[in-house]
Design a protein around this motif. Sequence first.
Motif, PDB file in Angstrom:
ATOM      1  N   ASN A   1      49.832  32.698  42.172  1.00  0.00           N
ATOM      2  CA  ASN A   1      50.205  34.094  42.099  1.00  0.00           C
ATOM      3  C   ASN A   1      51.599  34.225  41.498  1.00  0.00           C
ATOM      4  O   ASN A   1      52.502  33.465  41.817  1.00  0.00           O
ATOM      5  CB  ASN A   1      50.175  34.733  43.501  1.00  0.00           C
ATOM      6  CG  ASN A   1      49.500  36.080  43.489  1.00  0.00           C
ATOM      7  OD1 ASN A   1      49.533  36.781  42.477  1.00  0.00           O
ATOM      8  ND2 ASN A   1      48.875  36.445  44.593  1.00  0.00           N
ATOM      9  N   GLY A   2      51.764  35.188  40.623  1.00  0.00           N
ATOM     10  CA  GLY A   2      53.030  35.416  39.948  1.00  0.00           C
ATOM     11  C   GLY A   2      52.884  36.570  38.986  1.00  0.00           C
ATOM     12  O   GLY A   2      51.832  37.222  38.932  1.00  0.00           O
ATOM     13  N   PRO A   3      53.901  36.867  38.191  1.00  0.00           N
ATOM     14  CA  PRO A   3      53.860  38.033  37.308  1.00  0.00           C
ATOM     15  C   PRO A   3      52.701  38.030  36.320  1.00  0.00           C
ATOM     16  O   PRO A   3      52.231  39.106  35.918  1.00  0.00           O
ATOM     17  CB  PRO A   3      55.201  37.951  36.573  1.00  0.00           C
ATOM     18  CG  PRO A   3      56.093  37.184  37.486  1.00  0.00           C
ATOM     19  CD  PRO A   3      55.206  36.185  38.171  1.00  0.00           C
ATOM     20  N   ALA A   4      52.233  36.849  35.912  1.00  0.00           N
ATOM     21  CA  ALA A   4      51.146  36.811  34.932  1.00  0.00           C
ATOM     22  C   ALA A   4      49.851  37.369  35.503  1.00  0.00           C
ATOM     23  O   ALA A   4      49.034  37.935  34.767  1.00  0.00           O
ATOM     24  CB  ALA A   4      50.922  35.378  34.443  1.00  0.00           C
ATOM     25  N   PHE A   5      49.645  37.227  36.822  1.00  0.00           N
ATOM     26  CA  PHE A   5      48.365  37.643  37.386  1.00  0.00           C
ATOM     27  C   PHE A   5      48.148  39.152  37.359  1.00  0.00           C
ATOM     28  O   PHE A   5      47.097  39.609  36.894  1.00  0.00           O
ATOM     29  CB  PHE A   5      48.199  37.091  38.802  1.00  0.00           C
ATOM     30  CG  PHE A   5      46.909  37.521  39.447  1.00  0.00           C
ATOM     31  CD1 PHE A   5      45.689  37.185  38.873  1.00  0.00           C
ATOM     32  CD2 PHE A   5      46.894  38.294  40.594  1.00  0.00           C
ATOM     33  CE1 PHE A   5      44.486  37.605  39.441  1.00  0.00           C
ATOM     34  CE2 PHE A   5      45.712  38.708  41.172  1.00  0.00           C
ATOM     35  CZ  PHE A   5      44.502  38.369  40.591  1.00  0.00           C
ATOM     36  N   PRO A   6      49.074  39.994  37.844  1.00  0.00           N
ATOM     37  CA  PRO A   6      48.829  41.436  37.725  1.00  0.00           C
ATOM     38  C   PRO A   6      48.706  41.889  36.279  1.00  0.00           C
ATOM     39  O   PRO A   6      47.898  42.777  35.975  1.00  0.00           O
ATOM     40  CB  PRO A   6      50.035  42.072  38.426  1.00  0.00           C
ATOM     41  CG  PRO A   6      51.024  40.999  38.617  1.00  0.00           C
ATOM     42  CD  PRO A   6      50.288  39.709  38.631  1.00  0.00           C
ATOM     43  N   ALA A   7      49.474  41.265  35.380  1.00  0.00           N
ATOM     44  CA  ALA A   7      49.350  41.624  33.972  1.00  0.00           C
ATOM     45  C   ALA A   7      47.962  41.292  33.441  1.00  0.00           C
ATOM     46  O   ALA A   7      47.343  42.085  32.715  1.00  0.00           O
ATOM     47  CB  ALA A   7      50.419  40.901  33.149  1.00  0.00           C
ATOM     48  N   LEU A   8      47.438  40.131  33.831  1.00  0.00           N
ATOM     49  CA  LEU A   8      46.118  39.709  33.362  1.00  0.00           C
ATOM     50  C   LEU A   8      45.011  40.546  34.001  1.00  0.00           C
ATOM     51  O   LEU A   8      44.012  40.872  33.349  1.00  0.00           O
ATOM     52  CB  LEU A   8      45.914  38.228  33.673  1.00  0.00           C
ATOM     53  CG  LEU A   8      44.673  37.564  33.066  1.00  0.00           C
ATOM     54  CD1 LEU A   8      44.718  37.618  31.543  1.00  0.00           C
ATOM     55  CD2 LEU A   8      44.554  36.125  33.533  1.00  0.00           C
ATOM     56  N   LEU A   9      45.184  40.907  35.271  1.00  0.00           N
ATOM     57  CA  LEU A   9      44.192  41.737  35.952  1.00  0.00           C
ATOM     58  C   LEU A   9      43.993  43.059  35.215  1.00  0.00           C
ATOM     59  O   LEU A   9      42.861  43.478  34.942  1.00  0.00           O
ATOM     60  CB  LEU A   9      44.635  41.985  37.397  1.00  0.00           C
ATOM     61  CG  LEU A   9      43.775  42.933  38.237  1.00  0.00           C
ATOM     62  CD1 LEU A   9      42.368  42.380  38.416  1.00  0.00           C
ATOM     63  CD2 LEU A   9      44.423  43.179  39.604  1.00  0.00           C
ATOM     64  N   PHE A  10      45.094  43.715  34.858  1.00  0.00           N
ATOM     65  CA  PHE A  10      44.981  44.993  34.156  1.00  0.00           C
ATOM     66  C   PHE A  10      44.630  44.808  32.682  1.00  0.00           C
ATOM     67  O   PHE A  10      43.988  45.675  32.080  1.00  0.00           O
ATOM     68  CB  PHE A  10      46.271  45.790  34.314  1.00  0.00           C
ATOM     69  CG  PHE A  10      46.434  46.377  35.685  1.00  0.00           C
ATOM     70  CD1 PHE A  10      45.646  47.437  36.093  1.00  0.00           C
ATOM     71  CD2 PHE A  10      47.342  45.841  36.578  1.00  0.00           C
ATOM     72  CE1 PHE A  10      45.765  47.970  37.367  1.00  0.00           C
ATOM     73  CE2 PHE A  10      47.483  46.372  37.851  1.00  0.00           C
ATOM     74  CZ  PHE A  10      46.690  47.436  38.249  1.00  0.00           C
ATOM     75  N   ALA A  11      45.026  43.680  32.086  1.00  0.00           N
ATOM     76  CA  ALA A  11      44.648  43.416  30.698  1.00  0.00           C
ATOM     77  C   ALA A  11      43.146  43.250  30.565  1.00  0.00           C
ATOM     78  O   ALA A  11      42.521  43.779  29.638  1.00  0.00           O
ATOM     79  CB  ALA A  11      45.367  42.171  30.182  1.00  0.00           C
ATOM     80  N   ALA A  12      42.544  42.520  31.487  1.00  0.00           N
ATOM     81  CA  ALA A  12      41.087  42.347  31.459  1.00  0.00           C
ATOM     82  C   ALA A  12      40.390  43.690  31.626  1.00  0.00           C
ATOM     83  O   ALA A  12      39.411  43.998  30.926  1.00  0.00           O
ATOM     84  CB  ALA A  12      40.655  41.376  32.550  1.00  0.00           C
ATOM     85  N   ALA A  13      40.880  44.512  32.570  1.00  0.00           N
ATOM     86  CA  ALA A  13      40.296  45.840  32.768  1.00  0.00           C
ATOM     87  C   ALA A  13      40.431  46.672  31.503  1.00  0.00           C
ATOM     88  O   ALA A  13      39.493  47.370  31.088  1.00  0.00           O
ATOM     89  CB  ALA A  13      40.983  46.533  33.939  1.00  0.00           C
ATOM     90  N   HIS A  14      41.607  46.608  30.878  1.00  0.00           N
ATOM     91  CA  HIS A  14      41.864  47.362  29.652  1.00  0.00           C
ATOM     92  C   HIS A  14      40.930  46.924  28.526  1.00  0.00           C
ATOM     93  O   HIS A  14      40.478  47.743  27.721  1.00  0.00           O
ATOM     94  CB  HIS A  14      43.325  47.148  29.232  1.00  0.00           C
ATOM     95  CG  HIS A  14      43.879  48.220  28.353  1.00  0.00           C
ATOM     96  ND1 HIS A  14      44.523  49.335  28.845  1.00  0.00           N
ATOM     97  CD2 HIS A  14      43.890  48.349  27.008  1.00  0.00           C
ATOM     98  CE1 HIS A  14      44.907  50.097  27.842  1.00  0.00           C
ATOM     99  NE2 HIS A  14      44.543  49.520  26.712  1.00  0.00           N
ATOM    100  N   ALA A  15      40.625  45.621  28.504  1.00  0.00           N
ATOM    101  CA  ALA A  15      39.735  45.086  27.471  1.00  0.00           C
ATOM    102  C   ALA A  15      38.270  45.330  27.784  1.00  0.00           C
ATOM    103  O   ALA A  15      37.394  45.060  26.950  1.00  0.00           O
ATOM    104  CB  ALA A  15      39.989  43.586  27.300  1.00  0.00           C
ATOM    105  N   GLY A  16      37.985  45.789  29.008  1.00  0.00           N
ATOM    106  CA  GLY A  16      36.600  46.064  29.391  1.00  0.00           C
ATOM    107  C   GLY A  16      35.802  44.826  29.746  1.00  0.00           C
ATOM    108  O   GLY A  16      34.574  44.818  29.626  1.00  0.00           O
ATOM    109  N   VAL A  17      36.499  43.773  30.222  1.00  0.00           N
ATOM    110  CA  VAL A  17      35.811  42.537  30.613  1.00  0.00           C
ATOM    111  C   VAL A  17      36.233  42.161  32.031  1.00  0.00           C
ATOM    112  O   VAL A  17      37.351  42.471  32.448  1.00  0.00           O
ATOM    113  CB  VAL A  17      36.117  41.377  29.645  1.00  0.00           C
ATOM    114  CG1 VAL A  17      35.591  41.685  28.252  1.00  0.00           C
ATOM    115  CG2 VAL A  17      37.613  41.074  29.594  1.00  0.00           C
ATOM    116  N   PRO A  18      35.360  41.512  32.805  1.00  0.00           N
ATOM    117  CA  PRO A  18      35.721  41.141  34.177  1.00  0.00           C
ATOM    118  C   PRO A  18      36.662  39.937  34.213  1.00  0.00           C
ATOM    119  O   PRO A  18      36.680  39.109  33.300  1.00  0.00           O
ATOM    120  CB  PRO A  18      34.378  40.808  34.825  1.00  0.00           C
ATOM    121  CG  PRO A  18      33.484  40.438  33.697  1.00  0.00           C
ATOM    122  CD  PRO A  18      33.942  41.230  32.505  1.00  0.00           C
TER     123      PRO A  18
END
Length: 493
Positions: A57-74
């Motif tokens: 867990n770290g700053p990359a995880f929340p960024a990646l969580l929302f990036a995946a959502a933004h890209a429309g992929v799980p």
Amino acid sequence: MLLDMAVSANPDRVAVGRRAEPDARRLTYAELARTAAAGAGLLRDAGARHVVYVGVNGPAFPALLFAAAHAGVPLTPLNYRLSGAQLRELIGDLPGAVVVAEDAYAPALADSPAPVLAASRWFDDATKADPIASAENDSAPAVVLFTSGTTSRPKGVVLRHDNLVGYVLQTVEFASAADDDAILVSVPPYHVAGVGGVLSNLYAGRRMVHLPDFDAGQWLRLVRGEAVTQAMVVPTMLARIVDALDGGQANAPALRGIAYGGARMPATVLAAALAAFPDAGFTNAYGLTETSSTIAVLGPDEHRAAFVSEDPAVRRRLGSAGRFVPGVEGAVRDGELWVRGRQVSGEYLGTGSVLDDDGWFPTRDRAHIDADGYLYIEGRADDTIIRGGENIAPAEIEDVLIHHPAVREVAVVGMPDDQWGQRITAAVVPATGQTVDAEELRAYVRAQLRGSRTPDDVVVREALPYTPTGKLLRRQLAGELGELPEPGAAVSC
């Protein structure tokens, strides 16, 4: 949507990062939103139809969580403690996967069936790339989380955007955090609390401080140094924190709330923690991966009221999971808890939904609900010991033994028995400086429960096996115990 709302309320408030050590990964809410929108483009360019994260867990995880959502992929965060073979097997279950991994775990992914991107490189590029338009779909899968696999091969639980948004809207007050509020996150990203923690704290407007590798001393230092106001822990973490304090108080004046969950909390640990953090409100959050995290809560006022009460019925509530959160219904059928609500998924990768025709999900937790609506979890249905035709919940015996002064930790399992079908075996970790007397413990249980609940065997252990998130590995324990001497003996194992 949740991120856009957070940005609209507090665009310049820090969302992620330590105040004492500012660096390139300290992001405001506006910066987090831009990084996610740009990171989504990088995922799309990589051809991702599913994103896998292998890292702490770290700053990359929340960024990646929302990036995946933004890209429309799980997104699927995997347990970074798994072997390379286990990681590869799970990645192979995810079509069109692209893996984002921290450098420390790259060797385990050398033969990955999917392309691997370095997390640090992805994050740095995302802070500089151009954002893309969102492709999010409310009804599409947002996250796939694999269960811990304590009793079988891990199952992929599908949580859709609507499930997760329902959980947040029903349990969190928007923009409720003060300017100086900070949450210390020490649960791993592959646990549902790791995902739920990002969403709920972001929606509240709280700064997230991460402790990637839990250590009780470092946890206490961060709580004090970062003026942490809230914290999330699992019971094993809280037990280590209490041990580190060695009977003293924590001296953490900013800390106002401690939330715990993920496994059963020993009553002795909770009592010690309430004494060590007299100014903090404690919250027991009960939930499952399939329910998008929390579905029942025992709040701070209820904790303190039960802790000081002389009424046994009120005092007993410390052992409850509290009451159901708004939007969630619960019912007990034949001793098993069933729940339903918007946040309840009950859907598995490859097999689909297990909800019944009315939308109810079988949790497989044995439970009862008292007249005041308090939920009591009695353990997993699979853990039930059947002795001489009688169903016995291990938790019933554990809740008695944990109060004996010689006992630090205890787990009760059923072992094969030719006469009774199963015999009750109590594995005990002694308290510091204490010696376990098997007959004394058996008499202690017999005095408080029916005779059929008395352990046949008492086994002394140096430690009990747990998952990293604090769940007892009962099947592993039973396998390690193997064949025991005649009933009634105390043996070391």
